[in-house]
Design an enzyme around this catalytic site. Structure first.
Site, short mmCIF file in Angstrom:
data_model
loop_
_atom_site.label_atom_id
_atom_site.label_comp_id
_atom_site.label_asym_id
_atom_site.label_seq_id
_atom_site.Cartn_x
_atom_site.Cartn_y
_atom_site.Cartn_z
N ARG A 1 3.07 -1.98 -5.73
CA ARG A 1 3.66 -0.65 -6.15
C ARG A 1 5.32 0.91 -5.79
O ARG A 1 5.41 0.63 -6.92
CB ARG A 1 2.32 0.66 -6.26
CG ARG A 1 1.85 1.90 -6.65
CD ARG A 1 1.58 2.45 -6.60
NE ARG A 1 -0.29 2.45 -5.71
CZ ARG A 1 -1.27 2.65 -6.68
NH1 ARG A 1 -0.97 2.32 -7.35
NH2 ARG A 1 -2.46 1.32 -6.78
N TYR B 1 0.31 -2.08 -11.69
CA TYR B 1 -0.80 -1.73 -12.71
C TYR B 1 -0.99 -1.51 -13.66
O TYR B 1 -1.85 -0.58 -14.42
CB TYR B 1 -1.89 -1.13 -11.73
CG TYR B 1 -1.32 -1.38 -10.86
CD1 TYR B 1 -2.58 -2.64 -9.76
CD2 TYR B 1 -1.19 -1.12 -8.86
CE1 TYR B 1 -1.76 -3.83 -8.71
CE2 TYR B 1 -0.55 -1.78 -7.58
CZ TYR B 1 -1.37 -2.57 -7.66
OH TYR B 1 -0.85 -3.09 -6.10
N TYR C 1 -9.20 4.96 -12.77
CA TYR C 1 -9.32 5.77 -11.93
C TYR C 1 -9.63 7.37 -12.17
O TYR C 1 -8.46 8.18 -10.67
CB TYR C 1 -8.26 4.83 -10.85
CG TYR C 1 -8.15 3.99 -10.25
CD1 TYR C 1 -8.64 3.05 -9.71
CD2 TYR C 1 -6.65 4.28 -10.89
CE1 TYR C 1 -8.72 1.83 -9.44
CE2 TYR C 1 -6.95 2.38 -10.99
CZ TYR C 1 -7.02 1.36 -10.28
OH TYR C 1 -6.89 0.27 -9.72
N PRO D 1 5.07 -5.18 -0.80
CA PRO D 1 4.73 -4.66 -1.48
C PRO D 1 4.37 -3.99 -3.05
O PRO D 1 5.65 -5.44 -3.41
CB PRO D 1 6.47 -3.41 -1.25
CG PRO D 1 7.21 -4.27 -1.09
CD PRO D 1 6.32 -5.79 0.19
N ARG E 1 -5.10 2.70 -16.52
CA ARG E 1 -5.59 3.96 -14.62
C ARG E 1 -6.33 4.68 -15.64
O ARG E 1 -6.50 5.15 -14.60
CB ARG E 1 -4.30 4.06 -14.12
CG ARG E 1 -2.94 2.81 -13.55
CD ARG E 1 -1.98 2.43 -13.31
NE ARG E 1 -2.42 3.02 -12.03
CZ ARG E 1 -2.30 4.17 -11.33
NH1 ARG E 1 -2.27 5.17 -12.48
NH2 ARG E 1 -2.46 4.61 -10.00
N GLY F 1 0.62 -1.31 -0.14
CA GLY F 1 0.20 0.21 0.19
C GLY F 1 0.91 1.59 0.07
O GLY F 1 0.12 2.85 -0.29
N CYS G 1 -12.58 2.17 -29.04
CA CYS G 1 -14.04 2.80 -29.27
C CYS G 1 -14.91 3.58 -28.03
O CYS G 1 -15.72 2.17 -27.73
CB CYS G 1 -15.45 2.19 -30.33
SG CYS G 1 -14.25 1.98 -31.75
N GLU G 2 -13.91 4.00 -27.58
CA GLU G 2 -14.95 4.87 -26.07
C GLU G 2 -14.10 6.28 -25.36
O GLU G 2 -13.05 5.59 -25.81
CB GLU G 2 -14.14 3.46 -24.30
CG GLU G 2 -14.66 1.95 -24.97
CD GLU G 2 -15.71 1.95 -24.19
OE1 GLU G 2 -16.38 2.23 -23.30
OE2 GLU G 2 -16.04 0.65 -24.93
C1 LIG Z 1 -2.85 -5.06 -3.88
C2 LIG Z 1 -2.15 -5.94 -2.96
C3 LIG Z 1 -0.63 -5.77 -2.50
C4 LIG Z 1 0.26 -4.34 -2.52
O1 LIG Z 1 -0.65 -3.26 -2.87
P1 LIG Z 1 0.26 -1.47 -3.29
O2 LIG Z 1 0.13 -1.34 -3.30
O3 LIG Z 1 0.83 -2.68 -4.74
O4 LIG Z 1 1.81 -2.02 -2.68
C5 LIG Z 1 -0.29 -6.19 -1.22
N1 LIG Z 1 -0.46 -7.08 -0.22
C6 LIG Z 1 -2.60 -6.85 -1.36
C7 LIG Z 1 -2.88 -8.29 -0.24
C8 LIG Z 1 -3.27 -6.80 -1.98
O5 LIG Z 1 -4.35 -7.24 -2.37
#
Ligand SMILES: *Cc1c(COP(=O)(O)O)cnc(C)c1O
Length: 403
Positions: free
Chosen positions: A262, A357, A302, A260, A298, A225, A328-329
């Site tokens: 992203r 992603y 989002y 990790p 993305r 995250g 075509c969107e």
């Molecule tokens: C998607 C996910 C991650 C990775 O998330 P990032 O934001 O890319 O670091 C880690 N653990 C779980 C369970 C996830 O679903």
């Protein structure tokens, strides 16, 4: 420095390019931040699942966090040892659970009581014991985009504290379950430390209360995250992140697991697309490029911001344009109201922060083959996935075609 013109001359466009050296430096930065404890960085494969990328992390000692059995198989193929592989996700099928148990991975992150029941049953059939960890939903608002928020009771992920405790007791009393870990993951692209710290505190307290009833866990899995800079976000320094988590673990003997995704790959990746045309509709100026939402979803999904850099000889003043693809969107755009100079046919646009992603969320919509992927390491480039051709796209249908 990556020479985008040279690489696209060789590998054509649209093209994904990954800087593996940047990925290494991010990996090391995060791993070092946790050096006060035993830790495993379990790379979240879904962020960028190319086998060569996963192998690059495997070579650095990384584990893997997987959210499908396909990702588990990728982890094995890329050389990640079973004892560093974690299987997470809210809807694992019986077949997926069976294979994960047979492969004897580190543990399965369990997301519901019903799932715990299935795992116990399958482990019993296989006459074995399955190591599990339970995903706790701490009901903390991670303050991120609602589509990537996962730590609130409104979200489908994890179980509340009371349910988790009940599940640990059940697992501890079962011959076929071995509760070894606890897990939380409250969302993606997190830029505030406080929700992470508060979640860790809640979950660490649960570990202590389990200790009091003689349930001893070994792994404290803090999910992934960590946010990255797409634009002008202020991100969490890895050291502060680690300190905040470690501060909640006083007196506990636990190995920290990080997942990790992203953080490791987003800013290592570039999506390079070629300018086809410019066009004007009323007041609106469009730059039409050869990449599309099927390559990089993305922005469409989002309204995500990606920095875009033009590789052009144009010396003209910048003006406001929308950068759009051929699909075509009307959602098929990379940026709206973006400042770019006048561009010529075959100029390049480099879309930054496309290493997480990006390719993985791609599709074949509009019968478009997915882009090639290239990795750059020590200034040397190599193809790590060839471009999809028309024959690849129809292969699974052709054999069923009737005259
Ligand atoms: C998607 C996910 C991650 C990775 O998330 P990032 O934001 O890319 O670091 C880690 N653990 C779980 C369970 C996830 O679903």
């Amino acid at each position: 420095m990556i020479n985008f013109r040279e690489l696209t001359d060789e590998y054509k466009t649209p093209l994904y390019i990954y800087d593996l050296d940047y990925m290494s430096s991010r990996y090391t930065e995060l791993k070092d931040a946790f050096k006060a404890r035993k830790s495993i960085m379990a790379y979240a494969i879904k962020a960028n699942s190319n086998l060569s990328v996963v192998k690059h992390f495997a070579d650095m000692g990384s584990g893997a966090d997987c959210v499908s059995i396909g990702e588990v198989r990728r982890a094995f193929l890329a050389g990640i040892p079973a004892y560093k592989i974690i299987f997470s996700g809210v809807g694992k099928s019986d077949a997926e659970l069976r294979e994960a148990i047979e492969r004897d991975i580190l543990y399965i992150n369990v997301e519901s009581e019903a799932e715990l029941g299935r795992i116990e049953l399958i482990a019993k059939e296989l006459e074995t014991t399955c190591r599990i960890s339970i995903r706790v939903n701490p009901n903390i608002d991670p303050k991120t985009h609602p589509y990537i928020s996962t730590g609130l009771h409104d979200n489908k992920f994890g179980v509340d504290l009371t349910t988790a405790k009940r599940m640990y007791i059940k697992a501890n009393n079962s011959d076929n379950l071995d509760p070894v870990g606890i897990h939380f993951h409250i969302g993606s692209q997190l830029t505030e430390l406080k929700p992470i710290y508060e979640s860790a505190e809640i979950v660490a307290d649960l570990v202590r209360s389990l200790q009091n009833i003689k349930i001893e866990l070994k792994f404290f899995d803090v999910g992934g995250g960590l946010g990255v800079k797409y634009d002008d976000e202020v991100t969490i320094p890895p050291y502060e992140y680690a300190q905040a988590i470690l501060s909640t673990l006083k007196g506990l003997d636990l190995t920290v697991i990080c997942e990790p995704g992203r953080f490791l790959t987003a800013n290592a990746g570039y999506f390079v697309t070629k300018v086809l045309y410019e066009k004007q509709n009323g007041d609106k100026k469009f730059v039409v490029v050869d990449g599309a939402m099927n390559d990089l979803l993305r922005p469409a999904l989002y309204s995500a911001y990606h920095k875009i850099e033009a590789v052009t000889d144009s010396k003209n003043d910048e003006r406001v344009v929308d950068i759009v693809g051929p699909v075509c969107e009307s959602g098929d755009f990379f940026a709206k109201d973006y400042m770019l100079p006048e561009l010529a046919h075959n100029d390049l646009l480099v879309i930054h922060s496309a290493g997480a992603y990006g390719f993985g969320m791609g599709s074949n919509y509009n019968t478009r083959g997915r882009s090639a992927e290239v990795a750059v390491k020590d200034s040397k480039a190599r193809l790590i996935r060839r471009r999809e051709e028309f024959e690849d796209l129809v292969a699974l249908e052709k054999e069923f075609l009737q005259s």
